[in-house]
Design a protein around this motif. Structure first.
Motif, PDB file in Angstrom:
ATOM      1  N   UNK A 279      25.225  68.501 -56.663  1.00  0.00           N
ATOM      2  CA  UNK A 279      24.921  67.087 -56.485  1.00  0.00           C
ATOM      3  C   UNK A 279      25.351  66.329 -57.727  1.00  0.00           C
ATOM      4  N   UNK A 280      26.054  65.230 -57.525  1.00  0.00           N
ATOM      5  CA  UNK A 280      26.475  64.370 -58.619  1.00  0.00           C
ATOM      6  C   UNK A 280      25.688  63.064 -58.532  1.00  0.00           C
TER       7      UNK A 280
ATOM      8  N   UNK B  87      20.442  76.685 -51.934  1.00  0.00           N
ATOM      9  CA  UNK B  87      20.059  75.868 -50.781  1.00  0.00           C
ATOM     10  C   UNK B  87      18.564  75.920 -50.485  1.00  0.00           C
ATOM     11  N   UNK B  88      17.909  77.010 -50.817  1.00  0.00           N
ATOM     12  CA  UNK B  88      16.501  77.199 -50.455  1.00  0.00           C
ATOM     13  C   UNK B  88      15.533  76.802 -51.572  1.00  0.00           C
ATOM     14  N   UNK B  89      16.039  76.258 -52.655  1.00  0.00           N
ATOM     15  CA  UNK B  89      15.181  75.940 -53.800  1.00  0.00           C
ATOM     16  C   UNK B  89      15.121  74.454 -54.145  1.00  0.00           C
ATOM     17  N   UNK B  90      15.823  73.610 -53.420  1.00  0.00           N
ATOM     18  CA  UNK B  90      15.870  72.206 -53.792  1.00  0.00           C
ATOM     19  C   UNK B  90      16.064  71.350 -52.550  1.00  0.00           C
ATOM     20  N   UNK B  91      15.515  70.154 -52.597  1.00  0.00           N
ATOM     21  CA  UNK B  91      15.787  69.156 -51.560  1.00  0.00           C
ATOM     22  C   UNK B  91      16.035  67.827 -52.256  1.00  0.00           C
TER      23      UNK B  91
ATOM     24  N   UNK C 165      27.730  65.070 -52.705  1.00  0.00           N
ATOM     25  CA  UNK C 165      27.156  66.383 -52.586  1.00  0.00           C
ATOM     26  C   UNK C 165      28.237  67.314 -52.062  1.00  0.00           C
ATOM     27  N   UNK C 166      28.303  68.489 -52.639  1.00  0.00           N
ATOM     28  CA  UNK C 166      29.237  69.528 -52.210  1.00  0.00           C
ATOM     29  C   UNK C 166      28.448  70.781 -51.854  1.00  0.00           C
ATOM     30  N   UNK C 167      28.981  71.548 -50.942  1.00  0.00           N
ATOM     31  CA  UNK C 167      28.391  72.835 -50.589  1.00  0.00           C
ATOM     32  C   UNK C 167      29.472  73.891 -50.774  1.00  0.00           C
TER      33      UNK C 167
ATOM     34  N   UNK D  50      24.578  59.892 -66.022  1.00  0.00           N
ATOM     35  CA  UNK D  50      25.463  60.714 -65.197  1.00  0.00           C
ATOM     36  C   UNK D  50      24.936  62.134 -65.266  1.00  0.00           C
ATOM     37  N   UNK D  51      24.797  62.768 -64.109  1.00  0.00           N
ATOM     38  CA  UNK D  51      24.299  64.147 -64.093  1.00  0.00           C
ATOM     39  C   UNK D  51      24.888  64.896 -62.904  1.00  0.00           C
ATOM     40  N   UNK D  52      25.070  66.186 -63.074  1.00  0.00           N
ATOM     41  CA  UNK D  52      25.390  67.062 -61.956  1.00  0.00           C
ATOM     42  C   UNK D  52      24.382  68.191 -61.968  1.00  0.00           C
ATOM     43  N   UNK D  53      24.056  68.681 -60.791  1.00  0.00           N
ATOM     44  CA  UNK D  53      23.164  69.829 -60.701  1.00  0.00           C
ATOM     45  C   UNK D  53      23.684  70.780 -59.638  1.00  0.00           C
TER      46      UNK D  53
END
Length: 59
Positions: free
Chosen positions: A25-26, A46-50, A1-3, A39-42
């Motif tokens: 997120x990978x 920050x306020x729309x996903x957990x 996970x990257x921010x 394999x997926x990245x999204x």
């Protein structure tokens, strides 16, 4: 996970503000034999996903 801070794409399509933290997120899913099946990245605001991480190696 990257921010990271939003890029132009994030601002345009995700309605992110200049200072909104973005989450990238990978995900790699593989079988017990080591073969990758997904394999997926999204990228999300920050306020729309957990996320919940589940390690299923013990099954």
């Amino acid at each position: 996970m990257k921010v990271y801070f939003p890029e132009e794409y994030d601002k345009k399509y995700l309605n992110a503000k200049e200072t909104d933290p973005m989450l990238e997120f990978e995900e790699i899913v593989w079988l017990n034999n080591g073969k990758n099946i997904e394999y997926a990245t999204s990228r999300n605001r920050y306020d729309k996903r957990s996320y919940t991480v589940l390690d299923v190696n013990d099954f």
